[in-house]
Design a protein around this motif. Structure first.
Motif, short mmCIF file in Angstrom:
data_model
loop_
_atom_site.label_atom_id
_atom_site.label_comp_id
_atom_site.label_asym_id
_atom_site.label_seq_id
_atom_site.Cartn_x
_atom_site.Cartn_y
_atom_site.Cartn_z
N ARG A 66 0.83 -1.20 0.00
CA ARG A 66 0.00 0.00 0.00
C ARG A 66 0.87 1.27 0.00
NH1 ARG A 66 -5.22 0.73 0.98
NH2 ARG A 66 -5.42 -1.42 1.69
N GLU A 67 1.88 1.28 0.84
CA GLU A 67 2.76 2.45 0.90
C GLU A 67 3.50 2.65 -0.42
OE1 GLU A 67 4.56 5.81 2.45
OE2 GLU A 67 2.89 4.62 3.23
N LEU A 68 3.91 1.55 -1.07
CA LEU A 68 4.62 1.65 -2.36
C LEU A 68 3.72 2.22 -3.43
CD1 LEU A 68 7.09 1.13 -4.11
CD2 LEU A 68 6.32 -1.24 -4.39
N ILE A 69 2.42 1.76 -3.45
CA ILE A 69 1.49 2.27 -4.45
C ILE A 69 1.27 3.76 -4.25
CG2 ILE A 69 -0.91 2.17 -5.23
CD1 ILE A 69 -0.87 -0.83 -4.63
N GLU A 70 1.11 4.17 -2.99
CA GLU A 70 0.88 5.58 -2.69
C GLU A 70 2.10 6.43 -3.11
OE1 GLU A 70 -1.32 8.80 -1.51
OE2 GLU A 70 -1.95 6.69 -1.71
N LEU A 71 3.28 5.89 -2.85
CA LEU A 71 4.49 6.64 -3.18
C LEU A 71 4.64 6.78 -4.70
CD1 LEU A 71 6.94 8.01 -1.97
CD2 LEU A 71 8.16 5.82 -2.04
N ILE A 72 4.34 5.72 -5.47
CA ILE A 72 4.42 5.81 -6.94
C ILE A 72 3.43 6.84 -7.47
CG2 ILE A 72 3.96 4.54 -9.08
CD1 ILE A 72 5.10 2.05 -7.73
N ARG A 73 2.19 6.85 -6.92
CA ARG A 73 1.19 7.82 -7.35
C ARG A 73 1.65 9.26 -7.06
NH1 ARG A 73 -4.25 4.54 -5.29
NH2 ARG A 73 -4.25 3.01 -7.01
N ASN A 74 2.28 9.43 -5.90
CA ASN A 74 2.80 10.77 -5.57
C ASN A 74 3.91 11.18 -6.55
OD1 ASN A 74 1.06 11.02 -3.38
ND2 ASN A 74 2.55 10.21 -1.92
N ARG A 75 4.79 10.22 -6.93
CA ARG A 75 5.85 10.53 -7.88
C ARG A 75 5.25 10.96 -9.22
NH1 ARG A 75 8.82 10.00 -3.97
NH2 ARG A 75 10.77 8.78 -3.88
N LEU A 76 4.22 10.23 -9.68
CA LEU A 76 3.62 10.55 -10.98
C LEU A 76 2.87 11.86 -10.95
CD1 LEU A 76 2.31 7.03 -12.04
CD2 LEU A 76 4.31 8.24 -12.90
N ALA A 77 2.32 12.18 -9.81
CA ALA A 77 1.58 13.43 -9.70
C ALA A 77 2.52 14.64 -9.73
CB ALA A 77 0.74 13.45 -8.40
N GLY A 78 3.72 14.48 -9.25
CA GLY A 78 4.63 15.61 -9.20
C GLY A 78 5.70 15.61 -10.28
N GLY A 79 5.75 14.57 -11.12
CA GLY A 79 6.79 14.49 -12.15
C GLY A 79 6.22 14.50 -13.54
N SER A 80 7.10 14.32 -14.53
CA SER A 80 6.69 14.29 -15.94
C SER A 80 6.65 12.85 -16.40
CB SER A 80 7.69 15.08 -16.80
OG SER A 80 7.35 14.95 -18.16
N PRO A 81 5.51 12.33 -16.81
CA PRO A 81 5.41 10.93 -17.26
C PRO A 81 6.30 10.62 -18.46
CG PRO A 81 3.24 11.87 -16.87
CD PRO A 81 4.21 12.99 -16.77
N ALA A 82 6.61 11.65 -19.26
CA ALA A 82 7.45 11.41 -20.43
C ALA A 82 8.90 11.16 -20.05
CB ALA A 82 7.37 12.59 -21.39
N GLU A 83 9.29 11.53 -18.87
CA GLU A 83 10.69 11.39 -18.46
C GLU A 83 10.90 10.19 -17.55
OE1 GLU A 83 11.89 15.00 -16.66
OE2 GLU A 83 11.67 16.19 -18.49
N HIS A 84 9.93 9.90 -16.67
CA HIS A 84 10.10 8.83 -15.69
C HIS A 84 9.08 7.73 -15.93
CE1 HIS A 84 12.79 11.52 -13.56
NE2 HIS A 84 11.84 12.46 -13.58
N VAL A 85 9.51 6.53 -15.65
CA VAL A 85 8.63 5.36 -15.82
C VAL A 85 8.54 4.64 -14.47
CG1 VAL A 85 8.34 3.14 -16.96
CG2 VAL A 85 9.17 5.11 -18.25
N TYR A 86 7.29 4.42 -14.04
CA TYR A 86 7.04 3.65 -12.82
C TYR A 86 5.98 2.62 -13.16
CZ TYR A 86 9.26 7.64 -10.52
OH TYR A 86 10.12 8.63 -10.14
N LEU A 87 6.16 1.41 -12.66
CA LEU A 87 5.15 0.37 -12.90
C LEU A 87 5.25 -0.68 -11.79
CD1 LEU A 87 2.90 -0.74 -14.71
CD2 LEU A 87 4.68 -2.01 -15.97
N LEU A 88 4.06 -0.96 -11.19
CA LEU A 88 3.95 -2.02 -10.19
C LEU A 88 2.81 -2.94 -10.60
CD1 LEU A 88 4.84 -3.21 -7.43
CD2 LEU A 88 3.09 -1.74 -6.36
N VAL A 89 3.11 -4.21 -10.80
CA VAL A 89 2.10 -5.20 -11.20
C VAL A 89 2.12 -6.34 -10.19
CG1 VAL A 89 2.29 -4.59 -13.63
CG2 VAL A 89 3.68 -6.45 -12.71
#
Length: 458
Positions: A66-89
């Motif tokens: 849960r904490e990892l999912i929240e942290l990834i969402r925060n990263r995507l909200a504050g960063g540029s999707p074209a520059e950084h890639v995050y994925l959790l499956v």
């Protein structure tokens, strides 16, 4: 014609070999710069990815999924999707968080680095390229963290293109420069060859043209022209010697023939025959002496007599010469004396020095003033040795002084004086062998003949 000669020349071949050697070295240097730059840029990107990956993995280990999912969402909200890639499956590859629609097919390893294009794009070649770190978490979930490296690939490609262009341009410039330099060299050599062919066909009046650049080729041309001047002078001397020999031998040989013919047709009178034969022998001796002098001068000029060089005292040699010619001087009423230092040492051949001084004294007696004065002086001057023979006769005109050392050359007023014109030629040959400088000075009246030995005795 010139281009073909240039391409066949050794200079051009050596230039090509130098170009290839330099090109290989320069290519190795540029290749190292390219690889080092690309590796450095890639390592900086990998460090940033690893830092982000380690932060997310630490959050998972502390607080779970849960904490990892929240942290990834925060990263995507504050960063540029074209520059950084995050994925959790999850274990079924369903997306739990991230900015990719599905797990990249290229990321097949359980853990490690991977590179891929954005999945699902219609034109994969035009899509950004990503580099990422992937890992399988303890609960079976899989995490991928990466960044867009399209700019890095573009930067590396530009460096590679620039390196290739520089190497190619370097080779082109080097080849063109080699051809131009070689053409200039071959052109100067062809000028020398053309002049040589013209000399062989027409004579020694041709000279190699100078360009006024004062470079090494102009210096070579100047030296060759000086050599041609010297050869032309020597050829002129040879011609003059031949003419003089023919002229000077004609008279004694004609007299000998006439005397022998007279003896042949005349009666056999003992005293007359003896006198006739004696005169003939004297003329023959004069001819033989002339050829002996020519041979000796040539022998001296080849400088094969240096094996007899020793430290000698010029005063002793000059004293012997004065003693030898004292009787001849007295017959003409001439005062012959020696003066100067008591010891003047040089390194040389004693016999040749004796002959040279004897010829100078003999000339002074023959061509000086009857009842005059001749002084032989030996002195040490500035660490060297000087011997001077001075008379008070008519001297030698200034315009004739460059010619008196030529073989068989005789002044007009000396034409009927006994001699063959070889005495001063022998003196010049001896002086050259000993490295001595000759100087003719006016004595008003008379002439002063000096020999300067610049190298002192060892």
């Amino acid at each position: 014609m010139l281009l073909a000669s240039t391409l066949r020349s050794t200079t051009f071949k050596l230039a090509l070999a130098a170009i290839v050697t330099f090109g290989v070295i320069a290519s190795a240097i540029f290749a190292y710069v390219y690889l080092f730059t690309a590796s450095f840029v890639r390592s900086r990107s990998d460090q940033a990815i690893m830092a982000e990956y380690s932060g997310l993995l630490g959050a998972y280990e502390r607080s779970g999924r849960r904490e990892l999912i929240e942290l990834i969402r925060n990263r995507l909200a504050g960063g540029s999707p074209a520059e950084h890639v995050y994925l959790l499956v999850d274990h079924a590859s369903d997306v739990l968080a991230g900015n990719l629609d599905k797990w990249p097919s290229a990321a097949t390893a359980a853990q490690g680095w991977t590179e891929f294009r954005a999945p699902g794009a219609p034109d994969a070649a035009s899509q950004p390229r990503f580099r990422a770190m992937s890992a399988t978490l303890p609960g079976g979930d899989r995490l991928l963290v990466g960044t867009d490296i399209s700019d890095l690939d573009s930067f590396a490609a530009k460096i590679k293109a620039a390196v290739i262009a520089i190497i190619f341009l370097m080779f082109v410039v080097a080849v063109v420069a080699s051809i131009l330099v070689t053409q200039r060299t071959v052109g100067r050599i062809e000028e020398i060859n053309a002049t040589s062919r013209a000399i062989m066909q027409s004579g020694l009046d041709k000279r190699i043209p100078l360009r006024g650049s004062h470079d090494e080729w102009d210096r070579v041309a100047e030296n060759l022209n000086l050599m041609l001047d010297r050869i032309e002078t020597l050829m002129g001397d040879v011609k003059q010697v031949s003419d003089n020999v023919a002229h000077d031998l004609r008279t004694p040989l004609t007299r000998m023939r006439g005397r022998l013919e007279k003896a042949y047709h005349g009666g056999r009178i003992g005293e007359n025959d003896q006198a006739l034969i004696g005169d003939t022998i004297a003329d023959l001796d004069a001819v033989l002496g002339m050829f002996s002098s020519i041979t000796r001068i040539a022998h001296i000029e080849t400088q094969v007599r240096k094996g007899a060089f020793r430290t000698v005292n010029l005063v002793e040699i000059a004293s012997e010469v004065v003693e030898l010619y004292d009787a001849a001087a007295e017959r003409d009423g001439t005062d012959l004396s020696i003066t100067g230092d008591h010891e003047v040492r040089v390194t040389g051949d004693r016999d040749l020095l004796f002959d040279a001084i004897a010829n100078l004294v003999d000339n002074a007696i023959k061509h000086g003033r009857a009842g005059g004065k001749i002084v032989v002086a030996c002195e040490n001057v500035d660490g060297g040795a000087v011997i001077a023979v001075t008379d008070d006769g008519p001297g030698i005109p200034t315009c004739e002084r460059d010619h008196v050392f030529k073989r068989f050359y005789r002044l007009e007023q000396s034409r009927y004086t006994p001699g063959n014109g070889l005495g001063l030629s022998l003196v010049a040959a001896v002086a050259h062998l000993h490295g001595a400088r000759i100087e003719l000075l006016d004595h008003s009246p008379g002439l002063q003949f000096k020999l300067w030995f610049s190298t002192p005795a060892s």
